[in-house]
Design a protein around this motif. Structure first.
Motif, short mmCIF file in Angstrom:
data_model
loop_
_atom_site.label_atom_id
_atom_site.label_comp_id
_atom_site.label_asym_id
_atom_site.label_seq_id
_atom_site.Cartn_x
_atom_site.Cartn_y
_atom_site.Cartn_z
N ASP B 237 0.85 -1.19 0.00
CA ASP B 237 0.00 0.00 0.00
C ASP B 237 0.89 1.24 0.00
N THR B 239 -0.33 4.21 -0.94
CA THR B 239 -1.23 5.35 -1.02
C THR B 239 -0.78 6.51 -0.14
N ALA B 240 -0.43 6.20 1.12
CA ALA B 240 -0.06 7.28 2.04
C ALA B 240 1.23 7.97 1.57
N LEU B 241 2.16 7.18 1.03
CA LEU B 241 3.39 7.78 0.50
C LEU B 241 3.07 8.64 -0.73
N ASN B 243 0.26 10.19 -1.34
CA ASN B 243 -0.34 11.43 -0.85
C ASN B 243 0.74 12.42 -0.44
N ARG B 244 1.74 11.89 0.23
CA ARG B 244 2.83 12.73 0.74
C ARG B 244 3.61 13.35 -0.42
N GLN B 264 5.87 -0.73 -10.18
CA GLN B 264 4.70 -0.51 -11.04
C GLN B 264 3.53 0.02 -10.20
N LEU B 265 3.34 -0.62 -9.06
CA LEU B 265 2.22 -0.26 -8.18
C LEU B 265 2.39 1.15 -7.62
N GLN B 268 1.73 3.67 -10.29
CA GLN B 268 0.29 3.76 -10.58
C GLN B 268 -0.44 4.52 -9.48
N GLN B 269 -0.08 4.24 -8.24
CA GLN B 269 -0.77 4.92 -7.14
C GLN B 269 -0.42 6.42 -7.11
N ALA B 272 -2.57 7.92 -9.78
CA ALA B 272 -3.96 7.98 -9.33
C ALA B 272 -4.20 9.12 -8.36
N ARG B 273 -3.16 9.52 -7.64
CA ARG B 273 -3.30 10.64 -6.69
C ARG B 273 -3.05 11.98 -7.38
#
Lengths: 320, 406
Positions: B237, B239-241, B243-244, B264-265, B268-269, B272-273
């Motif tokens: 995950d 996502t939090a990174l 966002n940062r 890759q993930l 992509q994340q 997406a952000r």
């Protein structure tokens, strides 16, 4: 104290972003934690194979997606594809949970084995499933590639005032809430649910009252595994990857969530999962990813020192 | 009571049988002490054949096998003199799973196997840290086609101190080159300047931490604001990174990992952000089957082996047998080549020992290799040839396109 933070960390939109990231991750932990908690509540068994049920559920979702043409070019509408992935993964994981109960735990229960024996059996099943997945599916991660669904529209953002949230994050959170609500209704309103509560309260007394305890245990494994299967698909959709080792790691965190929530308590498991998810996201967002586990687990240890039975757990009475 | 006696007798019989087997095995070993031979010498190929880096490890193994088929059949190989009398080789293969504990176990097995006279590996730096000292105690020389951690060949460090004196060698440049190449590219081509922000992320293991630490310090020295982060490879995950990174408006995210699918993930994340900056993966992400995010950059010691003219017949042979190569494993061909040439030199007098092989591998000089450059070793075990780090950019079709040659 505020001087420690950088400007971007002091905005509400950033706080909300990290909160949503935490809720999303925590939802998955919570769904898996419920399986641990339900089984423990009835059998006083730590079902360490539960993480692997989650992993198998995630694989089933992946294979259904591949069978239906993949995320980039699904043969049927996207909603139907995702629905079928969930259906197959939940049923498959549920069936796997029942098989594990039937062949790994019930024989030990019938032979009145010591409490350590099912624990070892659970660990054995966990490693067995992990290695089976390596043999059957290979060790390289399989990618859902869910970003390709509908040209990436599932990962676009919904804007609510100053806040934004991805459709996929919203989907995970809403689906979790729906599954929790369905579980609550099932436990509270159905005859099987009442039997589960009675068995959880006192297994022997429930048996003497005519409840088919074996059947209740099977249903418990089925429901816990169904939720793990759903979490597996959601994990694949939002975090893309599934590999044979994903269940062990996630399962360990979910088990911690179950303990924090008060093992045996279903709402406790969910809240424990959310707490860990949010704790991780805020640690990364406001301190550093390097310290995320240190911070989260230090808080959890401190919490358990203050409340050893967890958030919703009840202290076990000492018989003298 | 009777049951207890039966159990006791069975146990004693079993122990006696095991003892007899062990004793006879020891006797056999004493009877034939000189297991290594020059007619058909045994080497070991190691790599992460299973686990999250399995595709990279299998590519390495298959390149090792390809070398052996060319070598044993007497076919031409770049850098091998025609006059060299080749000692035929057979290989045993060991899966290390990119796991230091497993690598240490494999090292114990190889050390104990008297037939083995040299080892190809280990692939991961952390594996060399764990298993290298064990191989050293067995007198085994080992040549890696991918371990880039700088300290492995720096005698002033704990790692390099243990592996010194020619036990460990590698055919790829170390991370000092990689960190400098990456940072220079960021500054010169990606427009990272004084006052800009860059997020650097390691994967909390022996390969990525020193690499990212060095890159971060080079960036800080150029007055770049560095947000240094760390996320274990098991945690997917990001996502939090993401966002940062978005909130800080970082210009580049530099991510070091050996699990290409994580890169890759993460990319992509980030997208997406709403991330608009650049994404750069280190050599561990060089895997076109798992990392194919359009627009991302990758630094690698390996060229796209398809683009090296001298490599064409070897690539064709490889791909005919094993399917498409991801190029990551091509240096392992050269690592095994160095071992083969060293063993052949050691066998010139008809006898061979691990110590002799170790000395001879150090003297190997390849005037050319399938990597398109000469390779030789310096005293520390680093490559002294012309192999450097290159930078690739991923195209819209997922292809790796070289944008700066090393």
């Amino acid at each position: 104290m505020l001087a420690y933070f950088q400007d971007f960390q002091l905005t509400w939109s950033y706080f909300f972003d990290q909160l949503v990231a935490g809720l999303t991750l925590g939802s998955l932990y919570g769904l898996i934690a419920i399986g641990y908690s339900m089984v423990y509540g009835i059998l006083k068994l730590l079902n360490f194979a539960h993480g692997e049920v989650f992993m198998i559920g995630s694989y089933i979702g992946y294979f259904v997606l591949t069978w239906l043409g993949g995320a980039a070019d699904p043969k049927i509408p996207v909603a139907a594809t995702i629905a079928l992935m969930f259906l197959a993964a939940m049923l498959g994981a549920g069936a796997l949970g029942m098989i594990i109960e039937r062949f790994a735990y019930r024989p030990l229960r019938e032979k009145r084995a010591s409490r350590i024996a099912p624990l070892i059996s659970a660990l054995g099943v966990s490693f067995f499933l992990q290695q089976l997945a390596v043999i059957l599916f290979g060790s390289a991660p399989k990618q859902y590639n869910a970003f390709a669904f509908d040209n990436g529209s599932l990962f676009t953002n919904v804007t609510i005032g100053p806040f934004t949230i991805q459709y996929m994050q919203l989907f995970v959170i809403v689906t979790t809430v729906c599954l929790m609500a369905a579980l609550a209704v099932f436990i509270a309103r159905t005859q099987v649910g009442r039997a589960m509560r009675a068995t959880s309260f006192d297994l022997e007394a429930a048996s003497m009252m005519g409840i088919n305890v074996d059947r209740v245990i099977v249903v418990t494994f089925f429901i816990g595994s169904v939720l793990a299967g759903a979490a597996g698909v959601m994990n694949g959709l939002i975090f893309q990857n599934v590999d044979p080792y994903v269940g062990f790691q996630v399962g360990l965190v979910a088990f911690t969530a179950a303990v924090v929530g008060g093992i045996g308590s279903i709402p406790g498991a969910m809240i424990g999962g959310l707490a860990i998810g949010i704790g991780r996201a805020f640690s990364i967002g406001y301190v550093s990813s390097s310290y995320q586990d240190v911070i989260v687990f230090a808080i959890l240890i401190a919490f358990l020192l203050l409340r050893p039975s967890g958030l919703f757990g009840t202290p076990a009475p000492q018989k003298v | 009571m009777r049951k207890a006696i039966v159990v006791a007798v069975s146990a004693v019989t079993a122990v006696a049988a095991i003892a007899a087997t062990v004793a006879s095995a020891d006797t056999a070993r004493v009877a034939s002490p000189a297991a290594p031979n020059c007619k058909l010498a045994t080497i070991a190929l190691t790599g992460p054949y299973t686990g999250p880096a399995g595709s990279a490890g299998l590519d390495q193994r298959n390149w090792g096998r390809t070398f052996l088929s060319f070598w044993n059949s007497g076919k031409a190989i770049p850098g091998v003199p025609r006059t060299l009398k080749r000692t035929k080789l057979k290989a045993i293969e060991s899966d290390t799973q990119l796991n230091p504990q497993v690598a240490a176990t494999v090292a114990v097995q190889l050390r104990s196997n008297k037939d083995v006279i040299a080892v190809n590996g280990f692939s991961g730096s952390q594996e060399n840290v764990a298993g290298g000292p064990i191989l050293r105690r067995g007198g085994l020389s080992f040549v890696s086609g991918s371990a880039t951690r700088a300290s492995l060949t720096d005698p002033s460090t704990a790692d390099g101190g243990v592996l010194r004196n020619g036990f460990f060698r590698r055919v790829v440049p170390n991370d000092n080159f990689q960190a400098r190449t990456d940072v220079t590219y960021m500054r010169q081509k990606l427009g990272v300047g004084s006052g800009d922000s860059v997020m650097t992320v390691d994967s909390a293991e022996a390969y990525s931490v020193p690499l990212i630490t060095l890159a971060s310090s080079l960036l800080r020295a150029a007055n770049v604001n560095v947000d240094r982060q760390s996320q274990p490879a098991t945690q997917t995950d990001f996502t939090a990174l993401a966002n940062r990174a978005v909130a800080q408006k970082v210009k580049v995210v530099l991510f070091a990992t050996q699990v290409a699918s994580n890169a890759q993930l993460f990319a992509q994340q980030l997208k997406a952000r709403g991330y608009n900056g650049e994404f750069m993966g280190t050599d561990g992400t060089f895997d076109s089957t798992n990392f194919k995010f359009p627009g991302a950059y990758i630094s690698s010691f390996s060229l796209d082996i398809h683009d090296v003219p001298v490599a064409k017949p070897y690539v064709a042979a490889f791909e005919k047998k094993y399917g498409e190569t991801i190029s990551f494993g091509a240096p392992s061909f050269v690592a095994v080549q160095a071992m083969a040439m060293g063993i052949s030199a050691a066998c010139a007098n008809g006898k061979v020992s691990r110590a002799e092989v170790r000395r001879e591998i150090g003297k190997v000089k390849m005037s050319n290799t399938i990597l398109g450059a000469p390779v030789a070793f310096d005293k520390a075990g680093d490559v002294a040839g012309g192999v450097g780090f290159s930078i690739f950019k991923i195209g819209n079709d997922g292809s790796y396109n070289i944008v700066q040659k090393g």
